[in-house]
Design a protein around this motif. Structure first.
Motif, short mmCIF file in Angstrom:
data_model
loop_
_atom_site.label_atom_id
_atom_site.label_comp_id
_atom_site.label_asym_id
_atom_site.label_seq_id
_atom_site.Cartn_x
_atom_site.Cartn_y
_atom_site.Cartn_z
N LYS A 63 0.85 -1.19 0.00
CA LYS A 63 0.00 0.00 0.00
C LYS A 63 0.89 1.24 0.00
CE LYS A 63 -4.06 -1.83 2.43
NZ LYS A 63 -4.94 -1.66 3.62
N ASN A 79 1.88 5.35 -1.79
CA ASN A 79 2.29 5.99 -3.03
C ASN A 79 3.80 5.86 -3.22
OD1 ASN A 79 -0.03 8.24 -1.85
ND2 ASN A 79 -0.36 7.18 -3.78
N GLY A 98 -2.60 0.80 -9.04
CA GLY A 98 -3.24 0.74 -7.73
C GLY A 98 -2.52 1.54 -6.66
N VAL A 130 -3.92 5.49 -7.06
CA VAL A 130 -5.32 5.86 -6.86
C VAL A 130 -5.81 5.28 -5.53
CG1 VAL A 130 -5.80 5.96 -9.34
CG2 VAL A 130 -6.16 3.83 -8.10
N GLU A 131 -6.96 5.76 -5.08
CA GLU A 131 -7.55 5.22 -3.86
C GLU A 131 -7.97 3.76 -4.06
OE1 GLU A 131 -7.67 6.76 -0.97
OE2 GLU A 131 -6.73 8.56 -1.79
N ASP A 132 -8.02 3.01 -2.97
CA ASP A 132 -8.30 1.57 -3.06
C ASP A 132 -9.57 1.25 -3.84
OD1 ASP A 132 -6.04 1.01 -1.68
OD2 ASP A 132 -7.00 0.65 0.26
N MET A 133 -10.64 1.92 -3.52
CA MET A 133 -11.94 1.61 -4.12
C MET A 133 -12.32 2.56 -5.26
SD MET A 133 -13.08 -1.10 -2.62
CE MET A 133 -11.38 -1.67 -2.53
N ALA A 134 -11.41 3.41 -5.65
CA ALA A 134 -11.73 4.40 -6.68
C ALA A 134 -11.74 3.74 -8.07
CB ALA A 134 -10.70 5.53 -6.68
#
Length: 325
Positions: A126, A128, A151, A154-158
């Motif tokens: 996880k 950036n 991944g 960007v945000e996890d669920m975006a």
């Protein structure tokens, strides 16, 4: 040339027709028609070959020149025609298997599946990426494998709702703006299908070979066949096929069931004239360890499932040596 051909045909047929009234039999007229048809076939064959040559010349002028990724010796793409066949899990364990078989080799992992990146979850990563002094992204590393994925950006669920040009720009950045250091192998987890991403990667960087992943199921094999043919068209060597989820063995009674069929990928490899790289059985442990972000090659290195991946990795290296030779 086509107009000349058809006018020539009309002229020859008119001559044959005028002669028909004085011919005693139809033999000579038939012979004249046969000559005309043979002439047309030959002329069309010449025209067709010339057209193909012109098309190839135009395509060659329009293709980008391949440029190696700095510091990377060999690029291995892992692809499938259809999603859901275990391609990403295979790519991760292949990368780990390459390093497990020969710890002196350095291996990286690139997640090219922009719309559905899986590498962060599978590799338990996880955050950036940092930037180097040269303004290049520094890959995130786990289990000794440097990784780069959309991944991480960007945000996890975006959801990534991008059109083709934006996707191509993102792929270019993942290929060119990452500080991979020095790698013997870069394993690329490709998106399913045979679209823009596959073509862009195949045409922009020299790819040492492609590994096609499929289940033995007929519907998956159809798309795997298309994927293999696509790589052949863009002059990427197909290293072989991996048959994933080949058989399920009951953990209680050890009874084996071929849930998705038997030996379909092996038969497809024979049809395509490529190497069959090996079977990966349907083990519960593979799914559980993948969901936890601890791939079986590192979490259960002596297990049968880990050995299956390491065996595939060994055959891939052999195929690379054959292709390079």
């Amino acid at each position: 040339m086509a107009q000349f051909t058809y006018s020539k045909l009309s002229h020859l047929l008119r001559i044959s027709s005028n002669k028909g009234s004085i011919l005693r039999t139809g033999t000579e007229m038939k012979h004249g028609h046969a000559c005309c048809l043979q002439f047309i076939r030959c002329q069309r064959s010449v025209d067709s070959k010339a057209l193909q040559e012109r098309q190839q010349q135009h395509m060659a002028r329009g293709l980008p020149k391949q440029k190696p990724i700095t510091g990377v010796k060999q690029v291995i793409v892992v692809a499938s025609g259809k999603g859901g066949v275990g391609k990403s899990t295979t790519a991760v364990n292949l990368a780990l298997g390459l390093m497990a078989n020969n710890p002196s080799k350095s291996v990286g992992l690139l997640d090219a599946d922009v719309y559905g990146p899986s590498i962060p979850k599978l590799m338990n990563l996880k955050g950036n990426p940092d930037l180097s002094d040269n303004n290049l992204m520094i890959p995130l590393t786990n289990y000794g494998i440097p990784c780069m994925s959309m991944g991480f950006l960007v945000e996890d669920m975006a959801p990534i709702v991008w059109r083709g040009l934006m996707v191509m720009s993102a792929i270019e950045k993942l290929l060119r703006q990452v500080d991979w250091g020095s790698l013997d192998y870069l394993v690329v987890d490709m998106p399913p299908g045979t679209g823009d991403v596959q073509l862009s990667i195949s045409q922009n960087i020299p790819v040492a070979g492609a590994v096609i992943v499929s289940t033995p199921q007929d519907i998956a094999l159809l798309d795997a066949h298309r994927g293999a043919e696509m790589f052949k068209k863009v002059n990427v060597p197909v290293l072989g096929l991996v048959q994933n989820m080949s058989v399920f063995q009951c953990p209680n009674c050890s009874h084996q069931t071929h849930i998705f069929g038997s030996d379909g990928a092996r038969q497809l490899a024979d049809t395509l004239g490529v190497k069959f790289l090996g079977d990966i059985p349907l083990y519960l442990n593979i799914r559980e360890m993948s969901d936890r972000g601890t791939p079986v090659v590192v979490s259960s290195p002596d297990s049968p499932e880990a050995e299956a991946y390491k065996k595939v990795a060994s055959v891939v290296v052999q195929r690379l040596e054959e292709v390079n030779a």
